[in-house]
Design a protein around this motif. Structure first.
Motif, short mmCIF file in Angstrom:
data_model
loop_
_atom_site.label_atom_id
_atom_site.label_comp_id
_atom_site.label_asym_id
_atom_site.label_seq_id
_atom_site.Cartn_x
_atom_site.Cartn_y
_atom_site.Cartn_z
N ARG A 454 0.94 -1.24 0.03
CA ARG A 454 0.14 0.02 0.15
C ARG A 454 1.08 1.22 -0.14
N ALA A 455 2.03 1.22 0.83
CA ALA A 455 2.95 2.60 0.63
C ALA A 455 4.04 2.41 -0.67
N ASN A 456 3.94 1.29 -1.22
CA ASN A 456 4.65 1.42 -2.40
C ASN A 456 6.06 1.39 -1.97
N GLN A 457 6.50 0.79 -1.07
CA GLN A 457 8.07 0.69 -0.42
C GLN A 457 8.39 -0.79 -0.25
N PRO A 458 9.71 -0.89 0.05
CA PRO A 458 10.26 -2.19 0.18
C PRO A 458 9.70 -2.78 1.68
N ILE A 459 9.65 -4.11 1.59
CA ILE A 459 9.04 -4.56 2.74
C ILE A 459 9.99 -4.44 4.12
N PRO A 460 9.46 -3.94 5.19
CA PRO A 460 10.02 -3.59 6.19
C PRO A 460 10.53 -4.88 6.99
N THR A 461 11.73 -4.81 7.55
CA THR A 461 12.47 -5.94 8.32
C THR A 461 12.35 -6.15 9.56
N SER A 462 11.78 -4.80 10.09
CA SER A 462 11.61 -4.98 11.82
C SER A 462 10.44 -3.97 12.10
N ALA A 465 10.71 -0.25 11.43
CA ALA A 465 10.45 0.04 10.14
C ALA A 465 9.09 0.05 9.67
N LEU A 466 8.36 -0.95 10.18
CA LEU A 466 6.91 -1.20 9.85
C LEU A 466 6.13 -0.19 10.23
N LEU A 467 6.48 0.52 11.72
CA LEU A 467 5.85 1.67 12.38
C LEU A 467 5.98 2.84 11.66
N ASP A 468 7.12 2.85 10.69
CA ASP A 468 7.32 4.10 10.09
C ASP A 468 6.43 4.23 9.05
N LEU A 469 6.34 3.02 8.33
CA LEU A 469 5.40 2.90 7.42
C LEU A 469 4.16 3.13 7.55
N LEU A 470 3.79 2.65 8.67
CA LEU A 470 2.21 2.82 9.14
C LEU A 470 1.77 3.91 9.64
N GLY A 504 6.71 12.70 23.00
CA GLY A 504 6.88 11.47 23.73
C GLY A 504 7.33 10.43 22.69
N GLU A 505 7.07 9.03 23.01
CA GLU A 505 7.57 8.00 22.12
C GLU A 505 6.37 6.89 21.86
N LEU A 506 6.50 6.54 20.58
CA LEU A 506 5.57 5.68 20.00
C LEU A 506 6.24 4.22 19.54
N SER A 507 5.95 3.16 20.11
CA SER A 507 6.65 1.90 19.55
C SER A 507 5.64 0.70 19.28
N MET A 508 5.89 -0.19 18.57
CA MET A 508 5.15 -1.20 18.39
C MET A 508 5.67 -2.66 18.18
N ARG A 509 5.03 -3.79 18.99
CA ARG A 509 5.56 -4.91 18.60
C ARG A 509 4.25 -5.93 18.05
#
Length: 686
Positions: A454-462, A465-470, A504-509
């Protein structure tokens, strides 16, 4: 005096009280729903009645009749449920929830100064249809009459007349209590509000009616209040509460044709069960607390000036030991005053989260998914300004969890999961004056392939990186627009609020097939904060303590140089080159990029022989080291946010005054790392 003048002073109190009881009403209704139709819920029914009864009384006092009508219809239905040992009539839950929403809308209209819509006729019909045939007290009202003087009887609404008759039929004493305001009583702290509170503890107040009377020694202002009450207390006790005499009380009785000897008193008619509990709370407008905080901010700046002046006197050889002791005491007292004001501004996180179950209920019905919510706000508290900012981010996370993450019941059963999805929200207050808010689900997890497509970007590996795309603006994994999502608004809002606005900070697992966890770490307050001041490139800056992981000496000779890939930006002069790829240092087994703050901000280069320090911060879990010249100290500072979009810059969260009269920039070092796209990747060897 006009009615508008009389009720204006009560409007703010009405809004605050009504909002509190509406939140409680929603919580009780959800609790009744969760209990199931086959289980009696007498406590919830009783507490729900209490909240609606209080709202009705308050609305009647300020003249908002549509709210009185809706609340009364709901009350009557709840009386029938109480007679049935706490069991609601079939199909009653939805109309009751609809009634709470109708009251909320009308309270909002009052708050905004807009005309209040009439009570929804269709809803009233629904509620009346669900009531028992004959309507009990409603039937008695058709023929019932009291001995209340006609001038007052005509001013009572139908609901208030029924309330009065029901109390009299239950054997309680009806009284008209009159109170005349006067300067002497006011100087002793006795006014209509105080009288109402006193009477509420021993009686059920049916109506408070202002009366215009001739000016006299007894009524010097030409104003009198008539309070129609139902009570079991002795007349002398009631008179004392109203600053009156027993002889001045006017009894209210039943006329012979309205007596119904077969009627038994309802438990809900007990005045102790319907009047709000006294909790020793004083309601204060937020604007007054903001004003107190502004005054405190001025004192903090003045303290900085005193410290500077004292330092100058000491440098000139003046003995300032006595003054230094006074300054030390003043600093401690200011810190205590700050803590007191901040505590007054705090709201419990549990109050912030109690709206989530109702939100999830609506989302679950819209998406045909079953969802169970677990909330644990603990005893954590948050500044009201921060709470108001962060709640929209929480709403977006909840929407995403129900709409995107949780699977439909059939898919969950096929995957070996319970049919009902779980959404848990937990809050913890950390020792660094930060709140950690965790929102977790047991859904399908985030698909990195779908997000990358959907983002037309390479598949994130962490996960980082996935949170940055989201969190990219406009990104949505939904292929069609629904009532709950698909418009490209969501995670970018969460990041903007939590990271950019609140610093603040935002993180995801996320684990495929297991679920996703989002963690928000936000400061408890953003107005007066503990901060480090430091020098770099001949300028002074400030950074909040909560943003800093560590401060350490820096030996650049031991840093590993990354490849230099500087490029001139498009359309810009060469002197505004992007910063070169970062050097690397080792810290606790991690490779940490070293970023020269003077290059990022375009400041003068330092003396190469100068011993320098590094401020370590983290962004999305990754460490970064900012090179500075020297540390200046730690102190409380007043942060003034930069609101003008023409001067707003990434990496600068506001300004402060350190006592020298010059604005000092408050840096958001985490946002500065965001300007270095790929800096860490470029610095690491290929």
């Amino acid at each position: 005096m006009t009615d508008k003048f009389e009720t204006a002073q009560f409007i703010q109190g009405f809004i605050a009280e009504a909002e509190e009881h509406l939140r409680a009403a929603n919580a009780y209704l959800l609790s009744i729903e969760q209990a199931g139709s086959d289980q009696a819920t007498p406590r919830q029914v009783r507490e729900l009645f209490r909240s609606l009864h209080t709202i009705k009384g308050l609305a009647g006092m300020v003249g908002v009749e549509p709210i009185v009508v809706v609340a009364h219809a709901m009350e009557t239905l709840l009386r029938e449920a109480d007679r049935a040992s706490g069991r609601l009539a079939d199909g009653a839950l939805e109309p009751l929830l609809e009634g709470v929403r109708a009251i909320e809308q009308r309270v909002q209209s009052v708050e905004r100064g807009q005309p209040v819509a009439a009570a929804p006729a269709a809803l009233i019909v629904k509620l009346e249809t669900l009531q028992s045939p004959g309507g009990g007290a409603a039937a008695r009202l058709a023929t019932g009459q009291s001995t209340l003087e006609p001038a007052l009887w005509l001013k009572l609404s139908a609901a208030e007349r029924e309330q009065l008759l029901q109390g009299l039929l239950a054997g309680r004493r009806g009284l008209v209590v009159r109170f005349c305001p006067s300067p002497a009583l006011a100087s002793a702290g006795v006014n209509i509000t105080a009288v109402r509170e006193r009477l509420a503890s021993i009686a059920e107040i049916v109506k408070v009616l202002p009366e215009s009377v001739p000016v006299s020694p007894r009524a010097p202002g030409g104003l009198m209040f008539a309070l129609v009450v139902l009570t079991g207390a002795e007349p002398a006790v009631v008179a004392e509460a109203a600053a009156s005499t027993p002889e001045a009380l006017v009894p209210i009785g039943l006329q012979a044709d309205s007596t119904d000897p077969t009627t038994e008193g309802d438990a809900l008619d007990d005045p102790a069960s319907v009047e709000p509990r006294q909790r020793g709370i004083v309601r204060v407008e937020v604007s007054r607390l903001d004003d107190a905080l502004d005054k405190l901010a001025a004192l903090v700046v003045t303290q900085f000036r005193l410290i500077r002046a004292t330092a100058a006197m000491r440098a000139a050889g003046t003995d300032v030991r006595a003054l230094s002791e006074v300054l030390a005491d003043n600093k401690r007292q200011l810190r205590d005053l700050r803590a007191s004001i901040m505590r007054a501004r705090m709201v419990r996180v549990s109050e912030l989260l109690e709206r989530i179950p109702l939100l999830v209920r609506g989302l679950s019905r819209a998406t045909s998914k079953k969802t169970r919510v677990e909330l644990n706000g603990g005893q954590a508290e948050l500044d009201k300004a921060v709470a108001e900012r962060i709640f929209p981010a929480i709403v977006h996370l909840v929407r995403n969890a129900v709409d995107h993450a949780l699977e439909p019941p059939g898919e969950r059963l096929a995957a070996g999961k319970p049919e009902t999805g779980l959404l848990s929200v937990t809050c913890l207050e950390r020792s660094d004056n930060r709140l950690e808010l965790t929102l977790a689900d047991d859904g399908r997890g985030v698909d990195p392939v779908a997000v990358a497509r959907r983002a037309n970007q390479p598949i994130p590996t962490s996960d980082e990186a996935l949170l940055d795309l989201l969190t990219r603006r406009g990104l949505s994994t939904k292929t069609e627009v629904t009532t709950t999502s698909g418009r490209g608004v969501g995670m970018d809002v969460v990041k903007r609020i939590a990271v950019n606005e609140l610093h603040g900070e935002l993180s995801m697992r996320t684990v495929p097939g297991k679920g996703t966890t989002f963690v928000l770490r936000i400061p408890l307050s953003i107005t007066i904060v503990d901060a480090f001041s430091f020098a770099c490139g001949g300028e002074t800056f400030v950074v909040p303590v909560t943003m800093v992981e560590a401060i350490q000496e820096l030996d650049l000779a031991r840093a590993v140089r990354g490849p230099d890939r500087r490029k001139a930006p498009r359309g810009g002069p060469d002197r505004r080159k992007a910063v070169r790829a970062a050097d690397l240092i080792e810290r606790n087994g991690e490779a940490v990029p070293v970023l020269r703050l003077e290059e990022l901000l375009g400041l003068a280069a330092p003396d190469p022989s100068m011993a320098r320090k590094a401020i370590i911060v983290r962004r999305n879990g990754e460490p970064f080291a900012f090179v500075i010249d020297r540390m200046l100290g730690q102190q409380e500072v007043v942060v003034r946010p930069i609101e003008d979009p023409w001067v707003k810059v990434d990496g600068v969260s506001g300004t402060t005054d350190l006592g020298d009269g010059r604005p000092t920039l408050v840096l958001d070092l985490g946002a500065l790392t965001g300007r270095l796209t790929g800096a860490r990747a470029e610095a690491l060897p290929a």
